[in-house]
Design a protein around this motif. Sequence first.
Motif, PDB file in Angstrom:
ATOM      1  N   PHE A 284     -64.944  -1.767   8.798  1.00  0.00           N
ATOM      2  CA  PHE A 284     -66.045  -1.787   9.766  1.00  0.00           C
ATOM      3  C   PHE A 284     -66.588  -0.707  10.399  1.00  0.00           C
ATOM      4  CE2 PHE A 284     -63.672  -4.933  10.764  1.00  0.00           C
ATOM      5  CZ  PHE A 284     -63.263  -5.377  11.898  1.00  0.00           C
ATOM      6  N   GLY A 285     -65.211   0.025  10.497  1.00  0.00           N
ATOM      7  CA  GLY A 285     -65.610   1.731  11.444  1.00  0.00           C
ATOM      8  C   GLY A 285     -64.242   1.638  12.627  1.00  0.00           C
ATOM      9  N   GLY A 286     -64.524   2.621  13.742  1.00  0.00           N
ATOM     10  CA  GLY A 286     -63.528   2.895  14.656  1.00  0.00           C
ATOM     11  C   GLY A 286     -63.983   4.298  14.666  1.00  0.00           C
ATOM     12  N   SER A 287     -63.313   5.495  15.720  1.00  0.00           N
ATOM     13  CA  SER A 287     -63.331   6.456  15.296  1.00  0.00           C
ATOM     14  C   SER A 287     -63.828   7.706  14.334  1.00  0.00           C
ATOM     15  CB  SER A 287     -62.268   7.587  16.253  1.00  0.00           C
ATOM     16  OG  SER A 287     -61.802   8.575  15.848  1.00  0.00           O
ATOM     17  N   PRO A 288     -65.406   8.394  14.873  1.00  0.00           N
ATOM     18  CA  PRO A 288     -65.688   9.097  13.559  1.00  0.00           C
ATOM     19  C   PRO A 288     -64.463  10.373  13.532  1.00  0.00           C
ATOM     20  CG  PRO A 288     -66.917   8.568  15.501  1.00  0.00           C
ATOM     21  CD  PRO A 288     -65.582   7.845  15.629  1.00  0.00           C
ATOM     22  N   ARG A 289     -63.697  10.987  14.002  1.00  0.00           N
ATOM     23  CA  ARG A 289     -62.570  11.633  14.419  1.00  0.00           C
ATOM     24  C   ARG A 289     -61.816  11.226  13.274  1.00  0.00           C
ATOM     25  NH1 ARG A 289     -58.112  13.096  19.063  1.00  0.00           N
ATOM     26  NH2 ARG A 289     -57.339  14.913  17.559  1.00  0.00           N
ATOM     27  N   LYS A 290     -61.807  10.635  13.401  1.00  0.00           N
ATOM     28  CA  LYS A 290     -60.549   9.856  12.007  1.00  0.00           C
ATOM     29  C   LYS A 290     -60.746   9.951  11.206  1.00  0.00           C
ATOM     30  CE  LYS A 290     -57.725   8.635  15.734  1.00  0.00           C
ATOM     31  NZ  LYS A 290     -58.829   8.543  16.314  1.00  0.00           N
ATOM     32  N   ALA A 291     -62.455   9.155  10.724  1.00  0.00           N
ATOM     33  CA  ALA A 291     -62.859   9.802   9.128  1.00  0.00           C
ATOM     34  C   ALA A 291     -63.059  11.376   8.581  1.00  0.00           C
ATOM     35  CB  ALA A 291     -64.047   8.393   9.227  1.00  0.00           C
ATOM     36  N   THR A 292     -63.708  12.053   9.529  1.00  0.00           N
ATOM     37  CA  THR A 292     -63.744  13.296   9.581  1.00  0.00           C
ATOM     38  C   THR A 292     -61.937  13.896   9.627  1.00  0.00           C
ATOM     39  OG1 THR A 292     -65.190  13.632  11.748  1.00  0.00           O
ATOM     40  CG2 THR A 292     -64.482  15.601  10.838  1.00  0.00           C
ATOM     41  N   GLU A 293     -61.494  13.319   9.602  1.00  0.00           N
ATOM     42  CA  GLU A 293     -60.003  13.944   9.453  1.00  0.00           C
ATOM     43  C   GLU A 293     -59.794  13.955   7.868  1.00  0.00           C
ATOM     44  OE1 GLU A 293     -56.343  15.641   9.166  1.00  0.00           O
ATOM     45  OE2 GLU A 293     -58.157  15.846  11.132  1.00  0.00           O
ATOM     46  N   LEU A 294     -59.705  12.513   7.446  1.00  0.00           N
ATOM     47  CA  LEU A 294     -59.493  12.290   6.058  1.00  0.00           C
ATOM     48  C   LEU A 294     -60.910  13.228   4.886  1.00  0.00           C
ATOM     49  CD1 LEU A 294     -58.516  11.159   3.806  1.00  0.00           C
ATOM     50  CD2 LEU A 294     -59.659   8.903   4.129  1.00  0.00           C
ATOM     51  N   LEU A 295     -62.387  13.395   5.355  1.00  0.00           N
ATOM     52  CA  LEU A 295     -63.148  14.349   5.056  1.00  0.00           C
ATOM     53  C   LEU A 295     -62.500  15.932   4.629  1.00  0.00           C
ATOM     54  CD1 LEU A 295     -66.023  12.976   6.176  1.00  0.00           C
ATOM     55  CD2 LEU A 295     -65.500  12.829   4.587  1.00  0.00           C
TER      56      LEU A 295
END
Length: 470
Positions: A297-308
């Motif tokens: 259910f979310g957290g830091s966009p930076r971490k999501a971007t890192e996986l992308l």
Amino acid sequence: MRSIPTLILLLLLSFADNIYGQSVIKEGQSLLQQRLSPAEMQSDINALVSVLEEAHPLLHYFNSQDDWYDLVDETKESIEDSLTQFEFYRKVAPIIASIHEVHTYIEPSRELAIAHQLQRPILPLELLVIESRMYVGDTFLPQGTEILSINGRSIKDIILDIRSKANPNTGVDDHFVQSTLNNSFNFAMGYSYFVEDAQTFSITYKLPSSNKVQADQVNGILNPVPEKTFPHWGEIVNPFQLKFFSDSIAYLKVRGWMKYEPLKISNRDIMKFFRTFFASIASQEVNSLIIDLRDNFGGSPRKATELLRYLIPTPFRPIEYSELETQDLISVVKVRDPKNYKIADMSLKCENGRLIVRHMGPYKKHIPRKYLFTGNIYFLVNAKCASATSLFLALADYHDLGVFIGETPGGNTEYVCGHQLLSFKLPNAELNVQIPLRKSKINTTNEGSKHGVELDYYVPNNLSDGLNKE
């Protein structure tokens, strides 16, 4: 000096604990019994509406403006006598829930919530909500027993009532609230929070092996997890999980985009994990990757971007722009203890008459990482995917990275609002309120999105998985 005999010491400690416990209970009773006058509640609603009108970036994105103001007026008109704080909470919660934005919520103060959970009985059942039907999990009735009604109200009606008051996910899909009610005693807590205070519960039900409707009356119990306010989330034991189903198929479970302080997992550890993981699947020539984002259910966009960056083959910017309704929050003087509402002039610019926030990491152009994965990708999703996970999924969908399987995820594919959050208390009821101040446009072509990414294969949650806690 003589030592105190062990028995006497234990008795003294027990007496001290008892006095402390009685003190806590008395304070809690006082909180639960305090009443607010109609004038105080009207003043609180006016203060709440003023802040929302002035600052909320998606106030009427998911709801009709006329319907919302009608709801505000109906709430005011329904207040004729004094109410306890919890009774007022049930009255005002739909005003917030109808905004349909996950970072926007209202809740009792922690002191009031703990007092309520220490002293108000709850339904003694762990329950699962599957497609607006309710089943018994781990309690005295057999697993899979379907509960049909509670205290004369149908389960469907009760779920709709809770959904109108509990904070839903961003968007118009209602599966998020239903899935939230499934964990531990969340439904029992939600019923006590939003429906009624009850000492006993009359239930009708059907056993798994029978179509016969049976009825029973059960006594409420004190909350077994009183330190966990509603909703009670399960503890994240292992935020990342990696499996290989064969030489060519890898599985990656990501439970959240955040630092995990209790587990001592830092941002650097997370980045290292992704680098090591993708290096390993590159060396093994894996050609199919399953990324499991269910319950994330979310957290830091930076971490999501890192996986992308290991999935998107071209340079990309996650966020197109981030926008404010206003820089000067005049209405904060009408509330108590406002926090995080100051926005530095240097971080703003005016563009086409809009206040645009600059200097954010997600604005930057990101280039693919060394071990870019170019094989088949399958994303497993469900209703609890929210916030930064909505951002991740919107970009994965826009860049056509793979196949989406599961329940319709939460959020929407146009905006995300978790970057700067204003919190405050209502002046009289002291209910805690949080709203976002920014709306960030996800860098896709989606407009007017009211729900999460569209699925390639819809696989709803089912009773078997719920009972097995899958």
